[in-house]
Design a protein around this motif. Structure first.
Motif, short mmCIF file in Angstrom:
data_model
loop_
_atom_site.label_atom_id
_atom_site.label_comp_id
_atom_site.label_asym_id
_atom_site.label_seq_id
_atom_site.Cartn_x
_atom_site.Cartn_y
_atom_site.Cartn_z
N ALA A 45 -20.94 -2.49 14.02
CA ALA A 45 -21.06 -0.99 13.98
C ALA A 45 -20.44 -1.72 12.61
CB ALA A 45 -20.18 -0.62 15.23
N PHE A 46 -19.25 -2.16 12.41
CA PHE A 46 -18.12 -2.44 12.16
C PHE A 46 -18.67 -3.29 10.70
CE2 PHE A 46 -15.74 -5.94 9.37
CZ PHE A 46 -14.64 -5.07 9.27
N PHE A 47 -19.38 -4.32 10.98
CA PHE A 47 -20.34 -5.38 10.43
C PHE A 47 -21.17 -4.53 9.45
CE2 PHE A 47 -23.80 -8.52 8.65
CZ PHE A 47 -23.31 -9.05 7.84
N ASP A 48 -22.23 -3.37 9.62
CA ASP A 48 -22.97 -2.52 9.12
C ASP A 48 -22.01 -1.50 7.55
OD1 ASP A 48 -25.00 -4.14 9.81
OD2 ASP A 48 -25.56 -2.23 11.54
N THR A 49 -20.50 -1.26 7.91
CA THR A 49 -20.35 -0.37 7.78
C THR A 49 -19.66 -1.24 6.69
OG1 THR A 49 -19.24 0.77 9.17
CG2 THR A 49 -18.03 0.93 7.28
N MET A 50 -18.93 -2.39 6.39
CA MET A 50 -19.10 -3.16 5.76
C MET A 50 -19.62 -3.09 4.96
SD MET A 50 -15.66 -2.83 5.64
CE MET A 50 -15.62 -3.87 3.90
N LEU A 51 -21.54 -3.94 4.96
CA LEU A 51 -22.67 -4.07 4.17
C LEU A 51 -22.74 -2.77 3.13
CD1 LEU A 51 -25.21 -6.00 6.22
CD2 LEU A 51 -24.30 -6.38 4.41
N GLY A 52 -22.40 -1.41 3.87
CA GLY A 52 -22.73 0.33 3.02
C GLY A 52 -22.20 -0.37 2.24
N PHE A 53 -20.52 -0.40 2.96
CA PHE A 53 -19.19 -0.49 1.60
C PHE A 53 -19.74 -1.75 0.30
CE2 PHE A 53 -15.72 -2.68 -0.39
CZ PHE A 53 -14.90 -1.16 -0.61
N GLY A 259 -20.08 4.09 4.80
CA GLY A 259 -19.54 2.70 4.38
C GLY A 259 -19.81 2.66 3.14
N PHE A 260 -21.32 3.03 2.69
CA PHE A 260 -21.71 3.13 1.83
C PHE A 260 -21.14 4.16 0.22
CE2 PHE A 260 -24.77 5.16 -2.40
CZ PHE A 260 -25.30 3.49 -2.52
N MET A 261 -20.86 5.46 0.94
CA MET A 261 -20.29 6.43 0.08
C MET A 261 -18.58 5.80 -0.21
SD MET A 261 -21.68 9.93 1.45
CE MET A 261 -21.01 10.97 0.06
N VAL A 262 -18.18 5.19 0.35
CA VAL A 262 -17.10 5.09 -0.02
C VAL A 262 -16.64 3.45 -0.38
CG1 VAL A 262 -15.00 4.12 1.56
CG2 VAL A 262 -15.42 5.42 2.40
N GLY A 263 -17.20 3.01 -0.35
CA GLY A 263 -17.71 1.93 -1.49
C GLY A 263 -17.88 2.33 -2.91
N PHE A 264 -18.26 3.44 -3.04
CA PHE A 264 -18.92 4.01 -4.38
C PHE A 264 -17.22 5.26 -5.23
CE2 PHE A 264 -20.00 6.82 -7.34
CZ PHE A 264 -21.77 6.80 -8.09
N VAL A 265 -17.55 5.69 -3.59
CA VAL A 265 -16.25 6.40 -4.02
C VAL A 265 -15.12 5.64 -5.00
CG1 VAL A 265 -14.29 7.49 -3.49
CG2 VAL A 265 -16.21 8.66 -3.69
N VAL A 266 -14.48 4.37 -3.59
CA VAL A 266 -13.53 3.66 -4.64
C VAL A 266 -13.73 1.90 -5.75
CG1 VAL A 266 -12.13 1.48 -3.76
CG2 VAL A 266 -12.49 2.89 -2.03
N MET A 267 -14.90 1.77 -6.48
CA MET A 267 -14.85 1.57 -7.32
C MET A 267 -14.85 2.32 -8.66
SD MET A 267 -16.11 -1.45 -8.13
CE MET A 267 -15.21 -1.73 -10.28
#
Length: 275
Positions: A45-53, A259-267
């Motif tokens: 679960a953590f791994f897939d979340t980080m990949l999404g990030f 995770g994807f959405m969080v990564g987008f917002v952070v960048m």
């Protein structure tokens, strides 16, 4: 702090700045790979979340750091057809990775050995996985180098701070990529040091690509819109063809999407704040 970084980058020049920035992203990959010394497995679960990030960071960087500045520059350099260099560069960038994807043997994270892509080969699964992450890192290094080179030209819309923000964003998302190579190797019986070595090795291409990107901007200023959109197209291809499918092969697709959405917002925050 940002003023100090900008002064330092101006003093040492865009090529050395790009080299230092991409060494940082490589070290972040190595840091992720070093987790293998502490654990043999990572929660899926953590791994897939980080990949999404990772995917979110790359998509945001493609627009905010690359495509948007590319459109702005094209309006000044090619006022009659500003869309043309951006569209062409974007498509050529995608086709460049498409070509590598078809010829270079590699295996995406979470995929079975029978799903190997590229030319037929008998190479070990760990080697194929390493090549997949290496392929992933080429456009990232190019993007950082191109942005540092553009900033050195004093073009409106590009700053050293924006290039640093991009390097930070890519460095953060490189952390799980290091784990993505080292952890499977460790689970398959490789020693901790061997697993770590191959994990960090996957990002060694980034400093090379970064330096090449910075040099290209010094001598080819008029192709800047093409170069920026080329890097964006290459990154978008990697996300859609590789990163997103990798996150959709288990039951944690919702976590990967968040995770994807969080990564987008952070960048986006990094680029808008420092750009």
């Amino acid at each position: 702090m940002i003023d100090y970084i900008e002064t330092l980058a101006t003093e040492i020049g865009p090529v050395k700045s790009a080299l230092l920035a991409t060494i940082f992203t490589w070290l972040m990959t190595a840091l992720g790979a070093s987790i293998v010394f502490l654990f043999k497995n990572v929660n899926r679960a953590f791994f897939d979340t980080m990949l999404g990030f990772t995917g979110g960071v790359m998509i945001a960087a493609s627009f905010w750091s690359l495509l948007n500045p590319s459109l702005n520059f094209a309006q000044d350099i090619y006022p009659t057809i500003p869309w043309f260099p951006v569209a062409v560069g974007f498509l050529v960038g995608g086709l460049f990775i498409f070509g590598l994807d078809k010829f270079l043997p590699h295996l995406h994270i979470n995929f079975k050995k029978t799903e190997t892509e590229g030319l037929p080969t008998t190479w070990h699964k760990s080697t194929l996985l390493l090549l997949a992450i290496t392929l992933h890192n080429i456009p990232e290094g190019l993007a950082i180098g191109i942005l540092f080179g553009a900033a050195a030209q004093g073009l409106d819309g590009t700053t050293v701070a924006a290039a640093v923000a991009l390097a930070i964003g890519i460095g953060v998302q490189n952390f799980p990529e290091g784990m993505a190579v080292s952890m499977p190797l460790r689970r398959n019986g490789a020693s901790r040091w061997k697993a770590f070595w191959y994990g960090q090795l996957s990002a060694i291409v980034e400093p090379i690509a970064g330096v090449l990107g910075a040099i290209s901007m010094i001598y080819m200023k008029n192709v800047l819109p093409f170069a920026l959109s080329f890097a964006a197209g290459a990154m978008i291809f990697v996300v859609v063809e590789e990163v997103i499918p990798e996150t959709q092969r288990d039951k944690y697709t919702d976590l990967a999407t968040l995770g994807f959405m969080v990564g987008f917002v952070v960048m986006m925050i990094l680029d808008v704040s420092f750009g």
